[in-house]
Design a protein around this motif. Structure first.
Motif, short mmCIF file in Angstrom:
data_model
loop_
_atom_site.label_atom_id
_atom_site.label_comp_id
_atom_site.label_asym_id
_atom_site.label_seq_id
_atom_site.Cartn_x
_atom_site.Cartn_y
_atom_site.Cartn_z
N ASP A 9 48.98 49.93 37.06
CA ASP A 9 47.69 49.92 36.38
C ASP A 9 47.08 48.52 36.37
O ASP A 9 45.88 48.35 36.60
CB ASP A 9 47.84 50.42 34.94
CG ASP A 9 48.12 51.91 34.87
OD1 ASP A 9 47.85 52.60 35.87
OD2 ASP A 9 48.60 52.38 33.83
N TYR A 12 45.92 47.67 39.88
CA TYR A 12 44.68 48.40 40.16
C TYR A 12 43.49 47.69 39.54
O TYR A 12 42.46 47.48 40.20
CB TYR A 12 44.81 49.83 39.63
CG TYR A 12 43.56 50.68 39.78
CD1 TYR A 12 43.36 51.45 40.93
CD2 TYR A 12 42.58 50.70 38.80
CE1 TYR A 12 42.23 52.23 41.07
CE2 TYR A 12 41.44 51.47 38.94
CZ TYR A 12 41.27 52.24 40.07
OH TYR A 12 40.14 53.01 40.20
N LEU A 55 41.54 52.10 46.79
CA LEU A 55 41.79 52.38 45.38
C LEU A 55 41.38 53.78 44.95
O LEU A 55 41.66 54.17 43.81
CB LEU A 55 41.08 51.35 44.51
CG LEU A 55 41.46 49.88 44.78
CD1 LEU A 55 40.64 48.95 43.89
CD2 LEU A 55 42.95 49.66 44.56
#
Length: 205
Positions: A9, A12, A55
């Motif tokens: 996370d 990202y 992504l």
């Protein structure tokens, strides 16, 4: 202690933040637009395509939104058709510039996901990079023509610019034909190269 999910996370968010910064940098420097006598050639779809591929569709949607917002800002501060659109129909100007780019970014991510799991997986990156400027041109110009083409002031602007106004297709071709071809080639070549390089680097890390 971070779990693997938390680390992913964070990675990202960092990667998405970097791409957002790149979109802003390109939007407000000569890196993002190449001036032409008619309308600027935009390279802004390249970082949107890269993010959507690497992504996912949600990132493509976010990057497309940033692209649209920067385009909206420039329509107030730039010259040519932008300020005219703002003065004639500010809400329509927002519709032309923001939702179209949001949809483009999301669709590129969806297209890549579909192609990467199909028989065309080896071509999924170049096809997706090519789709970004093509979709951007189609969505932007279709919306612009639907909302603005018949407005007398826009017709006067087009006539003064030497654009045909008796046929929408001829108008679009004359206005963005060369630009669209250049943007498609640039995204296909540059976008594909950047995406593949980043994909290798991300796998290494």
């Amino acid at each position: 202690m971070y779990t693997s999910t938390k680390r992913l996370d964070i990675a990202y968010m960092v990667e998405l933040s970097v791409l957002i910064a790149i979109v802003f940098l390109m939007a407000f420097t000569p890196l993002g637009y190449i001036p032409t006598p008619m309308i600027k050639i935009s390279l802004m779809s390249i970082p949107v395509a890269v993010g959507a591929i690497l992504l996912g569709p949600a990132a493509g949607l976010i990057l497309g939104t940033v692209f649209g917002v920067t385009s909206l800002i420039q329509s107030f501060t730039g010259d040519g058709l932008g300020p005219l659109m703002v003065s004639l129909a500010p809400i329509s100007n927002i519709i032309v510039r923001v939702p179209t780019r949001m949809l483009m970014g999301w669709l590129v991510g969806v297209i890549y996901r579909y192609l990467s799991n199909s028989k065309l997986s080896s071509l999924s990156i170049p096809i997706s990079c090519l789709c970004a400027p093509v979709l951007n041109t189609i969505l932007y110009m279709t919306t612009l023509c639907l909302l603005f083409f018949r407005i007398p002031e826009i017709q006067d602007w087009a006539t003064a610019a030497g654009l045909p106004i008796d046929n929408v297709i001829a108008f679009v071709t004359a206005m963005v034909g060369f630009n669209a071809a250049f943007e498609a080639c640039a995204s296909l070549i540059v976008g594909t190269a950047i995406t593949k390089a980043l994909m290798v680097a991300m796998k290494r890390n």
